[in-house]
Design a protein around this motif. Structure first.
Motif, short mmCIF file in Angstrom:
data_model
loop_
_atom_site.label_atom_id
_atom_site.label_comp_id
_atom_site.label_asym_id
_atom_site.label_seq_id
_atom_site.Cartn_x
_atom_site.Cartn_y
_atom_site.Cartn_z
N VAL A 223 36.77 18.97 -66.30
CA VAL A 223 35.53 18.29 -66.67
C VAL A 223 35.75 16.78 -66.66
CG1 VAL A 223 33.94 17.85 -68.59
CG2 VAL A 223 34.56 20.20 -68.01
N ARG A 224 36.90 16.37 -67.18
CA ARG A 224 37.25 14.94 -67.19
C ARG A 224 37.31 14.36 -65.78
NH1 ARG A 224 43.10 14.70 -68.76
NH2 ARG A 224 43.27 15.18 -66.53
N THR A 236 37.65 23.09 -58.38
CA THR A 236 37.79 23.42 -59.80
C THR A 236 36.55 24.19 -60.27
OG1 THR A 236 36.79 21.34 -60.50
CG2 THR A 236 39.18 21.34 -60.16
N ILE A 237 36.63 24.74 -61.47
CA ILE A 237 35.50 25.51 -62.01
C ILE A 237 34.24 24.63 -62.15
CG2 ILE A 237 34.66 26.84 -63.98
CD1 ILE A 237 36.71 28.32 -62.31
N PRO A 238 34.34 23.42 -62.74
CA PRO A 238 33.13 22.58 -62.82
C PRO A 238 32.55 22.24 -61.46
CG PRO A 238 34.82 21.78 -64.33
CD PRO A 238 35.47 22.81 -63.47
N GLY A 283 34.12 14.49 -72.68
CA GLY A 283 33.38 14.53 -71.43
C GLY A 283 34.06 13.72 -70.36
N LYS A 284 33.37 13.53 -69.26
CA LYS A 284 33.96 12.83 -68.11
C LYS A 284 34.24 11.36 -68.40
CE LYS A 284 29.48 11.85 -65.95
NZ LYS A 284 28.65 12.03 -64.74
N ASN A 285 33.59 10.80 -69.43
CA ASN A 285 33.80 9.40 -69.77
C ASN A 285 34.76 9.21 -70.94
OD1 ASN A 285 31.94 8.49 -67.77
ND2 ASN A 285 30.24 8.96 -69.15
N SER A 286 35.28 10.31 -71.47
CA SER A 286 36.21 10.22 -72.60
C SER A 286 37.57 9.72 -72.12
CB SER A 286 36.37 11.58 -73.27
OG SER A 286 35.13 12.07 -73.74
N PRO A 287 38.29 8.98 -72.96
CA PRO A 287 39.64 8.54 -72.59
C PRO A 287 40.55 9.74 -72.32
CG PRO A 287 38.87 7.41 -74.58
CD PRO A 287 37.88 8.50 -74.29
N LYS A 288 41.47 9.55 -71.40
CA LYS A 288 42.36 10.65 -71.01
C LYS A 288 43.16 11.16 -72.20
CE LYS A 288 45.33 11.87 -67.12
NZ LYS A 288 46.03 11.36 -65.90
N LYS A 289 43.59 10.25 -73.06
CA LYS A 289 44.41 10.64 -74.20
C LYS A 289 43.62 11.47 -75.21
CE LYS A 289 47.73 6.85 -73.86
NZ LYS A 289 48.34 5.68 -74.52
#
Length: 311
Positions: A223-224, A236-238, A283-289
């Motif tokens: 999702v990210r 990928t699934i998404p 979500g896709k805009n969340s930081p990777k960490k």
């Protein structure tokens, strides 16, 4: 393309593999504790699971960063960055040595089990060519009277990562079923395997909960990376669903089904609720960490259980 820095290398080659492998440490510790006849914790399956995680993830990240490093010819820190690849190889070699040490203290069944689950992870991005198999087949056909002068055809190349949905399946099976099987083989080989797990745990709970949790986390990382995977055509699934919303609904449903199936276990119930909340927060805009919380949605509740048992 982003500039490769020492901070990024340290994160990808060292910090991230270590932090994510802590889930395997906590999960294998739980399984070792509840599955042992005397309630002890065996260091061997824990070491095997953690070192295997570090090797598989570290090797994958090392390959990616080496390719990025070789393509970046204008980086001013090229000589300093090169030394970090040496550190990374040393780190992986030390992990392999610890893995070999633990395996040397286990029955042969543990070695075979570990190899069966680790090999696909190590080959995750490796192109597997069937050219050699095709060549051998043609030679055998020629030897037994077939046509030796058949026109050569290009043999297919398989990349496990490119198989639709394989990331989620592999993550779930390797970290769910794989950890359980390793712990089982070690404890049964030493005669320390219990017949009945302490309440509220059961074998079915451990396997299903771990497999679903790890698979869902793998999909959350997709999702990210949804937009990048969509552009690159990574199945990928998404990407296959064509929607982040649909993906999140499916993930939430999976967590809720596991929670309802094992609602008598408060640790699984809490973990599933926490994971479901993270599905909608991240979500896709969340930081990777931030996705590290998703990777440890089991760990927090396992630690809670272990602390209540005064370990």
């Amino acid at each position: 393309m982003s500039i490769l820095t020492i901070a990024k290398l340290a994160d990808e080659l060292f910090l991230r593999p270590i932090v994510i492998s802590m889930n395997s440490l906590v999960l294998s510790t739980l399984m070792s504790f509840v599955m042992s006849a005397n309630g002890s914790i065996d260091w061997r399956p824990i070491t095997i699971c953690v070192m295997s995680d570090i090797l598989a993830m570290g090797a994958d990240h090392l390959k990616d960063k080496e390719e990025e490093f070789s393509s970046d010819r204008n980086n001013a820190n090229k000589s300093r960055l090169a030394s970090w690849f040496i550190y990374a190889r040393t780190f992986l070699a030390a992990s392999a040595a610890l893995l070999a040490l633990a395996l040397s203290q286990c029955p042969i069944s543990t070695l075979l089990t570990t190899a069966a689950f680790v090999a696909p992870a190590l080959l995750w991005t490796t192109p597997i060519s069937f050219k050699k198999f095709a060549l051998i087949s043609r030679r055998l056909l020629g030897r037994f009277g077939g046509d030796k002068h058949q026109p050569s055809t290009s043999a297919p190349v398989l990349v496990i990562k490119r198989i639709p949905g394989m990331k989620a399946i592999f993550n779930g099976i390797i970290r769910g079923c794989g950890i359980y099987t390793v712990v089982l083989s070690v404890l049964s080989g030493s005669g320390n395997l219990t017949n009945t797990l302490p309440s509220p745990w059961s074998v079915v709970q451990l396997i299903v909960w771990s497999t679903v949790n790890r698979s869902c986390h793998a999909i959350m990382t997709d999702v990210r990376d949804f937009e990048d995977d969509m552009k690159a055509g990574v199945p990928t699934i998404p990407v296959l669903l064509g929607s982040i919303l649909k993906t999140k609904i499916i993930l939430t449903t999976c967590h809720m089904l596991v929670m309802l199936a094992f609602i008598e276990n408060p640790y699984i119930m809490g973990s599933c609720l926490f994971a479901a909340v993270l599905v909608w927060i991240l979500g896709k805009n969340s930081p990777k960490k931030a996705f590290l919380f998703s990777s440890h949605s089991q760990s927090l509740f396992i630690i809670w259980y272990l602390l209540t048992r005064h370990i």
